[in-house]
Scaffold this motif. Structure first.
Motif, short mmCIF file in Angstrom:
data_model
loop_
_atom_site.label_atom_id
_atom_site.label_comp_id
_atom_site.label_asym_id
_atom_site.label_seq_id
_atom_site.Cartn_x
_atom_site.Cartn_y
_atom_site.Cartn_z
N TYR A 54 -12.44 25.56 -32.44
CA TYR A 54 -13.46 26.13 -31.57
C TYR A 54 -14.56 26.76 -32.44
O TYR A 54 -14.27 27.62 -33.27
CB TYR A 54 -12.87 27.19 -30.65
N ILE A 55 -15.78 26.34 -32.22
CA ILE A 55 -16.92 26.94 -32.91
C ILE A 55 -17.46 28.07 -32.03
O ILE A 55 -17.83 27.84 -30.88
CB ILE A 55 -18.01 25.88 -33.17
N TYR A 56 -17.46 29.28 -32.58
CA TYR A 56 -17.90 30.42 -31.77
C TYR A 56 -19.07 31.16 -32.40
O TYR A 56 -19.54 32.18 -31.88
CB TYR A 56 -16.74 31.39 -31.52
N GLY B 205 -20.02 27.17 -37.88
CA GLY B 205 -20.67 26.21 -37.00
C GLY B 205 -21.18 24.97 -37.70
O GLY B 205 -20.77 23.86 -37.40
N GLY C 241 -17.17 24.33 -28.25
CA GLY C 241 -17.65 25.70 -28.31
C GLY C 241 -16.71 26.65 -27.59
O GLY C 241 -15.93 26.26 -26.72
N TRP C 242 -16.79 27.92 -27.98
CA TRP C 242 -15.96 28.96 -27.37
C TRP C 242 -16.77 30.24 -27.34
O TRP C 242 -17.36 30.65 -28.35
CB TRP C 242 -14.68 29.15 -28.20
#
Length: 380
Positions: A281-283, A246, A305-306
């Motif tokens: 995608y930042i999860y 992140g 985001g995901w």
């Protein structure tokens, strides 16, 4: 009565972790009561458990049977916690155990006495009442510990592959790749013939993944990291990444390396960069620092985001059931989870234990057994 871990953040800026007694509910017609014997301490659980508290300030009080842990929540992050201030919140996304009571519906009655996995929150509790539809019956002979992580990590790793297919990519990049989830993703990709580029930070993590058969492993602390990553992207053609960190520069570096890899085979120059869409995608939020990036990757890119459950909503019931069926079929192989320590509710609130599982370090995953050490209760 059933013991349950609760997390409370006061408006004054103090986190309090404690044990509460809750009545064991009577199930409605469509519900079952599970004696919870295994529940993982996942990063998503720790986000609710600790909130934004500075756990280096954690202090212990209470009694041996009813420990209490307090820590300071920095004033600057309290506004982000506004929706949960002064609310005592139960914790634990998923877990497994034995159904000890069942409602009158056929679906509920069919689970009585069965070992099931379940997702629905508040699983850090000795007993949990849930709809039968939220439970997944485990194969005969499966221990609760083997089914405790049936949902979050398996469905997340499978959904990453589903996202890749739905969005028209052909290979993947994954960060913090030596985690339990990362190991599952490696097994899925090897089984399904998908190229996967793994990013880690330590040599032992690289060795672990290569031992599992991973072909592309890049160490972010290596002086040749960017070149190694670019070359792996040239060979795989990966244009989709899932980032568990992140913060920091990593997401931007991935996009930059994707662009560099594409340009190595470009037929002509464009001042706007390649026309191939690149997506990160930042999860997760393992790095709490701001996300930084230099726009050296053209104009065809995305960073966002995901989360698992919004994606499953897009996938639909039939698709979700297809993923769950694969999890059950490969529970002891592809989706096997490994834990370094099993703790009771009381042990989970000891500062030494928090100091270990709170780091979210690879190879130090804890399993919570709410019925461990409870007289008269079966322990897995």
């Amino acid at each position: 009565m059933a013991l349950q871990i609760r997390s409370l953040i006061r408006a004054s800026g103090e986190l309090e972790l404690s044990l509460h007694d809750d009545p064991i509910p009577e199930p409605q017609a469509h519900e079952v009561v599970i004696r919870v014997e295994a529940s993982p301490l996942n990063p998503s659980d720790l986000g609710l458990l600790f909130g934004a508290a500075d756990m280096s300030t954690a202090k212990a009080s209470g009694t041996a049977e009813r420990p209490v842990v307090t820590a300071t929540v920095p004033e600057r992050v309290l506004p982000a916690m506004a929706a949960r201030l002064d609310q005592s919140m139960p914790v634990g996304n998923e877990g497994a155990g034995v159904v000890v009571k069942a409602g009158s519906s056929p679906a509920a009655q069919a689970l009585l006495g069965k070992t099931v996995a379940a997702i629905g929150g508040a699983m850090y509790s000795q007993y949990r009442c849930l709809a039968a539809a939220q439970c997944l019956e485990l194969p005969d002979g499966t221990k609760p510990a083997e089914g405790a992580s049936c949902f979050v990590n398996p469905l997340t790793s499978l959904s990453m592959v589903e996202t890749m297919r739905m969005e028209g990519h052909k290979a993947l990049v994954h960060t913090a790749a030596a985690s339990n989830l990362g190991q599952m993703l490696n097994k899925i990709c090897q089984k399904d013939g998908i190229a996967l580029v793994n990013i880690v930070r330590k040599q032992e993590q690289e060795d672990l993944l290569r031992g599992l058969g991973a072909k592309y492993v890049c160490n972010a602390t290596s002086p040749t990291f960017l070149e190694d990553l670019t070359q792996a992207l040239v060979e795989t053609g990966a244009t989709l990444a899932f980032d568990a960190t992140g913060g920091g520069k990593l997401a931007g570096q991935i996009l930059g390396c994707m662009e560099a890899a594409i340009n190595r085979t470009a037929k002509e120059y464009s001042r706007y960069g390649s026309t191939t869409h690149k997506q990160v995608y930042i999860y997760g939020g393992l790095d709490r620092a701001p996300t930084e990036f230099v726009r050296n990757f053209g104009m065809a890119w995305g960073m966002g985001g995901w989360l698992l459950f919004p994606f499953l909503g897009k996938l639909g019931d039939a698709g979700t059931q297809r993923l769950k069926a694969r999890v059950v079929a490969e529970l002891k192989t592809t989706f096997a989870s490994h834990y370094t320590r099993e703790v009771s509710l009381v042990e989970a609130l000891q500062l030494d234990a928090i100091g270990v599982y709170g780091k979210q370090a690879t190879g130090e995953k804890f399993l919570l057994n709410p019925n461990k050490g409870v007289a008269g209760r079966k322990s897995s």
